[in-house]
Scaffold this active site. Structure first.
Site, mmCIF file in Angstrom:
data_model
loop_
_atom_site.group_PDB
_atom_site.id
_atom_site.type_symbol
_atom_site.label_atom_id
_atom_site.label_comp_id
_atom_site.label_asym_id
_atom_site.label_seq_id
_atom_site.Cartn_x
_atom_site.Cartn_y
_atom_site.Cartn_z
ATOM 1 N N ILE A 63 0.830 -1.204 0.000
ATOM 2 C CA ILE A 63 0.000 0.000 0.000
ATOM 3 C C ILE A 63 0.866 1.257 0.000
ATOM 4 O O ILE A 63 0.539 2.244 -0.659
ATOM 5 C CB ILE A 63 -0.947 -0.003 1.218
ATOM 6 C CG1 ILE A 63 -1.913 -1.180 1.140
ATOM 7 C CG2 ILE A 63 -1.731 1.306 1.288
ATOM 8 C CD1 ILE A 63 -2.782 -1.348 2.363
ATOM 9 N N ASP A 103 15.442 3.410 9.191
ATOM 10 C CA ASP A 103 14.984 2.326 10.045
ATOM 11 C C ASP A 103 13.974 2.924 11.021
ATOM 12 O O ASP A 103 14.348 3.628 11.957
ATOM 13 C CB ASP A 103 16.164 1.715 10.795
ATOM 14 C CG ASP A 103 15.750 0.574 11.717
ATOM 15 O OD1 ASP A 103 14.534 0.308 11.832
ATOM 16 O OD2 ASP A 103 16.644 -0.028 12.345
ATOM 17 N N SER A 139 -6.788 0.247 9.909
ATOM 18 C CA SER A 139 -7.645 -0.833 9.395
ATOM 19 C C SER A 139 -8.830 -1.049 10.324
ATOM 20 O O SER A 139 -8.886 -0.496 11.431
ATOM 21 C CB SER A 139 -6.850 -2.141 9.270
ATOM 22 O OG SER A 139 -6.841 -2.870 10.476
ATOM 23 N N TYR A 151 -2.368 -6.568 17.488
ATOM 24 C CA TYR A 151 -2.746 -5.872 16.251
ATOM 25 C C TYR A 151 -3.944 -4.953 16.483
ATOM 26 O O TYR A 151 -3.923 -3.774 16.131
ATOM 27 C CB TYR A 151 -3.078 -6.891 15.162
ATOM 28 C CG TYR A 151 -3.494 -6.263 13.847
ATOM 29 C CD1 TYR A 151 -2.543 -5.880 12.913
ATOM 30 C CD2 TYR A 151 -4.845 -6.053 13.546
ATOM 31 C CE1 TYR A 151 -2.912 -5.298 11.710
ATOM 32 C CE2 TYR A 151 -5.218 -5.471 12.352
ATOM 33 C CZ TYR A 151 -4.253 -5.099 11.435
ATOM 34 O OH TYR A 151 -4.630 -4.512 10.251
ATOM 35 N N LYS A 204 -4.117 -0.788 16.259
ATOM 36 C CA LYS A 204 -4.912 -0.078 15.252
ATOM 37 C C LYS A 204 -5.936 0.846 15.902
ATOM 38 O O LYS A 204 -6.187 1.953 15.424
ATOM 39 C CB LYS A 204 -5.612 -1.072 14.317
ATOM 40 C CG LYS A 204 -4.658 -1.819 13.404
ATOM 41 C CD LYS A 204 -3.814 -0.865 12.570
ATOM 42 C CE LYS A 204 -2.890 -1.604 11.626
ATOM 43 N NZ LYS A 204 -2.004 -0.694 10.850
ATOM 44 N N THR A 212 -1.975 -6.965 -2.071
ATOM 45 C CA THR A 212 -0.543 -6.698 -1.904
ATOM 46 C C THR A 212 0.251 -7.912 -2.396
ATOM 47 O O THR A 212 -0.294 -8.992 -2.632
ATOM 48 C CB THR A 212 -0.200 -6.438 -0.436
ATOM 49 O OG1 THR A 212 -0.478 -7.639 0.320
ATOM 50 C CG2 THR A 212 -1.015 -5.286 0.129
#
Length: 320
Positions: free
Chosen positions: A17, A72, A159, A171, A175, A206
């Site tokens: 993306i 990084d 998301s 996760y 988010k 992707t």
């Protein structure tokens, strides 16, 4: 929809993306800085240097100016130095920041279905160091540049995992925190005319997803019908980028500050389709939601344009 003369940064743009967003900003005429790790810091050295530089070259071919920079994003000293260089090289101009860098795709896919208490707790850092902490740092440094000119756009790629359980605990927590980060930053930046939003792409084709669900000849792998249902009608990596480019060019974008935006809603509002000519499903589409749940027969009777209002989606996932 011209972004000529604007300076943009897209983090984590070697592929996926991030790459698609950078290409669309470049196609609109912006100078786009794209970041990624050096090959020796990358889990996939086949991408590394070549992927980042190829993306920069493609941005330039499309009419913008692509500039690759190795950063990084787990090292905040490198992040700070990068923004200081942008500030100096462009005399205090930065118009667009897209926070997209993420390093946890592989570890998330490897641990799907494993309860959090059976997973190494350091997965939290893998998921949320670059994917959340870094976004905060980038936003701080970008805002310091933008507020001096009373203009700017910060986009956090998020998301639906911020709404309800998806993949794993780390996760979803990350988010939801990222969406809250956007809305709270918007409160403090509104008077400075800096717009801050989260964007939710739909299911995106992707490179990683295509490897999971497709054979080398492009045919669908056997046994993945259930898992890839959401991706059969999914977005290309550039669809969300079209929306961000349109938003960046919109003189009324401050009306959206603090909001969580869905890529297909932007497509409807600004009148564009995906680069393959299709219109991807909307995350709020009743048809798509039923298909995702496996209720294909019921979904077939409901037009895709029938959508749940945003407030209902949020209300239906509130935890009291």
């Amino acid at each position: 929809m011209s972004l000529a003369g604007q300076i943009a940064i897209v983090t984590g743009a070697s592929r996926g993306i991030g790459r698609g967003i950078a290409l669309q900003l470049g196609e609109a005429g912006a100078t786009v800085y794209i970041t990624g790790r050096k090959p020796e810091h990358s889990h996939n050295t086949a991408v590394g240097l070549t992927g980042l530089e190829e993306t920069a070259e493609e941005i330039t071919k499309r009419g913008g100016k692509g500039i690759a920079r190795f950063v990084d994003h787990s090292n905040m000293d490198e992040v700070k130095s990068f923004f200081e260089a942008i500030d100096k090289d462009h005399q205090g101009q930065l118009d667009i920041l897209v926070n997209n860098a993420y390093q946890a795709v592989t570890v998330i896919l490897e641990n799907v279905g494993t309860p959090f208490y059976e997973t190494d707790p350091y997965i939290w850092d893998t998921v949320n160091n670059v994917g959340l902490r870094n976004h905060y740092f980038c936003s701080v440094y970008a805002s310091r540049i933008m507020v001096k000119r009373n203009r700017g756009l910060i986009v956090n790629v998020s998301s639906t995992g911020g709404l309800r359980y998806l993949f794993n605990v780390a996760y979803g927590a990350g988010k939801q925190a990222l969406d809250r980060l956007s809305s709270d930053m918007a409160v403090e930046l509104k008077s400075k005319k800096v717009c801050v939003v989260s964007i939710w792409p739909g299911a995106v084709h992707t490179e990683t997803i295509n490897k999971m669900f497709k054979n080398e000849d492009g045919s669908r792998k056997e046994g993945t019908v259930k898992n890839d249902r959401a991706f059969r009608k999914g977005e290309t990596v550039e669809y969300a980028g079209k929306g961000i480019a349109a938003l960046a060019a919109d003189p009324r974008k401050m009306e959206k500050t603090g909001k969580t935006l869905i890529s297909e809603d932007l497509g409807k509002e600004y009148g564009f389709v995906d680069i393959d000519g299709t219109t991807p499903p909307n995350l709020r589409s009743v048809n798509s939601i039923l298909e995702h749940l496996g209720w294909n027969t019921t979904a077939a009777f409901i037009p895709e344009w029938i959508k749940l209002p945003g407030w209902l989606v949020w209300a239906g996932t509130c935890r009291l």
